[in-house]
Motif scaffolding. Structure first.
Motif, PDB file in Angstrom:
ATOM      1  N   SER A   3       0.847  -1.201   0.000  1.00 55.58           N
ATOM      2  CA  SER A   3       0.000   0.000   0.000  1.00 55.58           C
ATOM      3  C   SER A   3       0.874   1.240   0.000  1.00 55.58           C
ATOM      4  N   LEU A   4       0.354   2.309  -0.566  1.00 56.51           N
ATOM      5  CA  LEU A   4       1.076   3.583  -0.644  1.00 56.51           C
ATOM      6  C   LEU A   4       0.046   4.705  -0.577  1.00 56.51           C
ATOM      7  N   ARG A   5       0.366   5.732   0.218  1.00 60.13           N
ATOM      8  CA  ARG A   5      -0.569   6.858   0.288  1.00 60.13           C
ATOM      9  C   ARG A   5       0.159   8.158   0.582  1.00 60.13           C
ATOM     10  N   THR A   6      -0.539   9.243   0.271  1.00 58.63           N
ATOM     11  CA  THR A   6      -0.053  10.582   0.594  1.00 58.63           C
ATOM     12  C   THR A   6      -0.546  10.942   1.993  1.00 58.63           C
ATOM     13  N   GLY A   7      -0.186  12.130   2.478  1.00 56.56           N
ATOM     14  CA  GLY A   7      -0.789  12.630   3.700  1.00 56.56           C
ATOM     15  C   GLY A   7      -2.260  12.908   3.450  1.00 56.56           C
ATOM     16  N   MET A   8      -3.113  12.599   4.421  1.00 59.03           N
ATOM     17  CA  MET A   8      -4.556  12.692   4.191  1.00 59.03           C
ATOM     18  C   MET A   8      -5.208  13.860   4.915  1.00 59.03           C
ATOM     19  N   PHE A   9      -4.439  14.666   5.631  1.00 57.35           N
ATOM     20  CA  PHE A   9      -5.049  15.698   6.466  1.00 57.35           C
ATOM     21  C   PHE A   9      -4.692  17.129   6.067  1.00 57.35           C
ATOM     22  N   ASN A  10      -3.693  17.284   5.208  1.00 55.67           N
ATOM     23  CA  ASN A  10      -3.316  18.625   4.757  1.00 55.67           C
ATOM     24  C   ASN A  10      -4.205  19.017   3.567  1.00 55.67           C
ATOM     25  N   PRO A  11      -5.063  20.040   3.724  1.00 56.81           N
ATOM     26  CA  PRO A  11      -5.985  20.401   2.631  1.00 56.81           C
ATOM     27  C   PRO A  11      -5.268  20.924   1.396  1.00 56.81           C
ATOM     28  N   ASN A  12      -3.997  21.303   1.539  1.00 56.24           N
ATOM     29  CA  ASN A  12      -3.259  21.862   0.406  1.00 56.24           C
ATOM     30  C   ASN A  12      -2.524  20.799  -0.411  1.00 56.24           C
ATOM     31  N   GLU A  13      -2.564  19.532   0.052  1.00 51.08           N
ATOM     32  CA  GLU A  13      -1.881  18.458  -0.663  1.00 51.08           C
ATOM     33  C   GLU A  13      -2.883  17.618  -1.457  1.00 51.08           C
ATOM     34  N   ALA A  14      -2.470  17.215  -2.656  1.00 52.95           N
ATOM     35  CA  ALA A  14      -3.296  16.298  -3.457  1.00 52.95           C
ATOM     36  C   ALA A  14      -3.324  14.935  -2.767  1.00 52.95           C
ATOM     37  N   LYS A  15      -4.494  14.293  -2.769  1.00 51.34           N
ATOM     38  CA  LYS A  15      -4.675  13.030  -2.059  1.00 51.34           C
ATOM     39  C   LYS A  15      -4.610  11.846  -3.025  1.00 51.34           C
ATOM     40  N   TYR A  16      -3.934  10.796  -2.542  1.00 48.19           N
ATOM     41  CA  TYR A  16      -3.873   9.553  -3.315  1.00 48.19           C
ATOM     42  C   TYR A  16      -3.588   8.397  -2.353  1.00 48.19           C
ATOM     43  N   ALA A  17      -4.317   7.322  -2.484  1.00 48.52           N
ATOM     44  CA  ALA A  17      -4.083   6.127  -1.679  1.00 48.52           C
ATOM     45  C   ALA A  17      -4.486   4.914  -2.501  1.00 48.52           C
ATOM     46  N   ASN A  18      -3.629   3.895  -2.498  1.00 50.14           N
ATOM     47  CA  ASN A  18      -3.925   2.707  -3.299  1.00 50.14           C
ATOM     48  C   ASN A  18      -3.134   1.526  -2.746  1.00 50.14           C
ATOM     49  N   GLY A  19      -3.566   0.340  -3.112  1.00 51.27           N
ATOM     50  CA  GLY A  19      -2.877  -0.871  -2.694  1.00 51.27           C
ATOM     51  C   GLY A  19      -3.130  -1.982  -3.689  1.00 51.27           C
ATOM     52  N   LEU A  20      -2.295  -2.996  -3.673  1.00 42.40           N
ATOM     53  CA  LEU A  20      -2.479  -4.140  -4.553  1.00 42.40           C
ATOM     54  C   LEU A  20      -1.906  -5.391  -3.902  1.00 42.40           C
ATOM     55  N   LEU A  21      -2.326  -6.542  -4.417  1.00 41.28           N
ATOM     56  CA  LEU A  21      -1.927  -7.836  -3.872  1.00 41.28           C
ATOM     57  C   LEU A  21      -0.952  -8.504  -4.822  1.00 41.28           C
ATOM     58  N   CYS A  22       0.180  -8.949  -4.288  1.00 43.50           N
ATOM     59  CA  CYS A  22       1.202  -9.633  -5.083  1.00 43.50           C
ATOM     60  C   CYS A  22       1.252 -11.102  -4.667  1.00 43.50           C
ATOM     61  N   GLN A  23       1.126 -12.007  -5.621  1.00 42.92           N
ATOM     62  CA  GLN A  23       1.162 -13.444  -5.347  1.00 42.92           C
ATOM     63  C   GLN A  23       2.604 -13.936  -5.438  1.00 42.92           C
ATOM     64  N   LEU A  24       3.064 -14.629  -4.412  1.00 41.58           N
ATOM     65  CA  LEU A  24       4.404 -15.200  -4.421  1.00 41.58           C
ATOM     66  C   LEU A  24       4.375 -16.561  -5.122  1.00 41.58           C
ATOM     67  N   PRO A  25       5.510 -17.026  -5.680  1.00 43.14           N
ATOM     68  CA  PRO A  25       5.513 -18.273  -6.460  1.00 43.14           C
ATOM     69  C   PRO A  25       5.205 -19.515  -5.630  1.00 43.14           C
ATOM     70  N   TYR A  26       5.465 -19.442  -4.318  1.00 37.43           N
ATOM     71  CA  TYR A  26       5.197 -20.566  -3.410  1.00 37.43           C
ATOM     72  C   TYR A  26       5.265 -20.034  -1.977  1.00 37.43           C
ATOM     73  N   PRO A  27       4.711 -20.748  -0.998  1.00 36.35           N
ATOM     74  CA  PRO A  27       4.818 -20.294   0.394  1.00 36.35           C
ATOM     75  C   PRO A  27       6.284 -20.144   0.786  1.00 36.35           C
ATOM     76  N   THR A  28       6.648 -18.977   1.299  1.00 39.38           N
ATOM     77  CA  THR A  28       8.069 -18.690   1.503  1.00 39.38           C
ATOM     78  C   THR A  28       8.289 -17.740   2.671  1.00 39.38           C
ATOM     79  N   ASP A  29       9.503 -17.760   3.207  1.00 34.95           N
ATOM     80  CA  ASP A  29       9.961 -16.743   4.149  1.00 34.95           C
ATOM     81  C   ASP A  29      11.236 -16.086   3.639  1.00 34.95           C
ATOM     82  N   ASP A  30      11.453 -16.212   2.330  1.00 31.78           N
ATOM     83  CA  ASP A  30      12.654 -15.682   1.679  1.00 31.78           C
ATOM     84  C   ASP A  30      12.560 -14.159   1.575  1.00 31.78           C
TER      85      ASP A  30
END
Length: 424
Positions: free
Chosen positions: A292-319
């Motif tokens: 996930s990545l986002r900007t500051g959400m409380f400053n009225p002078n800043e443009a707002k953006y927030a988003n996230g995505l899911l990445c699938q790993l090739p196999y169960p791992t702790d690498d």
């Protein structure tokens, strides 16, 4: 079978007390400790509480702190973590069964112990203070919830109790329950307080006398157990082993707003490294990484953006390497030019215990050599300190690093910052 007896050992104003251990000149000076990036107040010494509210923004109260003679510190997690381990090791050496509940408190099972429990508590209190410099309060009762209230009373009436309260006497227990508002009960938050007050349940005593089945039907089994525990019926057991986490998160705000992709990816790399360490500590593997990545959400002078995505790993791992690759790929896909970014998050999902999952016969799996490499990595960092061995993508002078302008030395974990006593 002996009746259950629990004790809660809780450090007094723990973060502030840690700062005072190596600064005797601050013993009578009010102290506050700040959150990440020196944002807001997260801890206060007892003498600072009348002047500073928890969560107060530092930039708004800086003048008030100076006016009242209050000293502020940035969060020194290396110091606090090490001091916590020292306190807990003393408790575990003295008591047979201990549940470390948080960085500054632990439950203990005292059932069946033959010696005077108040004498034992005061002896333990003295030993912790002598060996670490950290003052503690101790509450003793027949349930965990009552021991929490006993500890609250021990701190609230420090002079009268000496920091130790035994609530096993029903008359003493009921007197305290009638004196404490219901919001002081462990697990009762502000929303629940409003609901209970509307039912004319305003004190801990009122909650203890309420119909437990009605509480369960209207709210939850948790509130039912709380009411029963307040009556002296033990419903909660000691958890000596921490429960396995079903997801692992590493999320922090950047020390300053970031506009370019490279430092954000570096931060995500560091977060992924820490998340992978936590994953291996509980002997688990993960199959998915949410970025996930986002900007500051409380400053009225800043443009707002927030988003996230899911990445699938090739196999169960702790690498660590695979988790880093997923984190960096996710950040590059989420990044949009023209924004000032404030925070990133790495969340490990779909966790399973090593050797406790069924895999498709022909599906790829983590190589043995990877397990050996990660084990060696952890062994080196455990012996020589976290970050001794880390990915080359993480630089020492990072743009995203936490802002800690009021940081005290790492007195107990860094040779170059050891406490020094100078002879006059």
């Amino acid at each position: 079978m002996p009746e259950p007896i629990f004790a809660l050992i809780d450090c007094n104003s723990f973060y502030a007390s840690c700062e005072r251990v190596f600064r005797p000149d601050l013993q009578r000076i009010p102290i506050v400790v700040l959150s990440n990036n020196d944002g807001c107040v997260i801890a206060r010494s007892a003498d600072a509480k009348p002047f500073v509210k928890m969560g107060a923004l530092f930039h708004e109260i800086r003048g008030d702190l100076k006016r009242h003679g209050i000293v502020a510190f940035s969060s020194n997690y290396a110091l606090y973590g090490d001091m916590s381990e020292r306190v807990m090791s003393i408790i575990e050496a003295r008591l047979p069964a201990v549940e470390v509940y948080s960085i500054d408190e632990a439950f203990a099972d005292l059932s069946g112990m033959s010696e005077s429990l108040e004498t034992l508590a005061r002896s333990l209190q003295y030993e912790i203070k002598l060996k670490t410099g950290i003052p503690v309060g101790i509450g003793i009762a027949n349930t965990k919830t009552l021991s929490k209230l006993a500890n609250h009373a021990a701190k609230r009436w420090q002079k009268q109790t000496g920091g130790v309260v035994d609530l096993r006497d029903p008359i003493r227990r009921d007197k305290l329950l009638k004196a404490l508002p219901v919001e002081e009960v462990w697990g009762i938050g502000k929303r629940m307080q409003v609901h209970l007050n509307s039912m004319d349940i305003k004190t801990a005593w009122d909650l203890a006398r309420s119909d437990a089945w009605m509480l369960r039907k209207r709210f939850s089994v948790v509130i039912e157990k709380t009411a029963r525990e307040l009556r002296g019926i033990a419903c909660l057991e000691l958890e000596e082993t921490a429960p396995i986490k079903q997801e692992i998160c590493c999320s922090r705000s950047f020390g300053k707003r970031l506009k370019s992709l490279e430092p954000i990816q570096e931060a995500a790399t560091a977060f992924a490294v820490r998340a992978a360490e936590k994953l291996r500590q509980q002997n688990s593997l993960c199959s998915q990484v949410r970025v996930s990545l986002r900007t500051g959400m409380f400053n009225p002078n800043e443009a707002k953006y927030a988003n996230g995505l899911l990445c699938q790993l090739p196999y169960p791992t702790d690498d660590t390497r695979l988790i880093i690759a997923a984190a960096r790929e996710g950040i590059s896909r989420l990044y949009r030019d023209g924004y000032s970014y404030a925070k990133a998050q790495i969340l490990l999902l779909d966790l399973c215990r090593r050797n406790e999952y069924t895999q498709d016969l022909f599906a790829p799996e983590q190589p043995i050599r990877t397990e050996r490499l990660m084990s060696t990595l952890d062994a080196i960092n455990s012996r020589w300190g976290r970050g001794t061995l880390q990915p080359g993508r993480i630089t020492k002078q990072s743009e995203w690093g936490m802002r800690r302008e009021l940081l005290s030395p790492a007195y107990t974990t860094n040779w170059s910052e050891l406490f020094v006593v100078k002879a006059e």
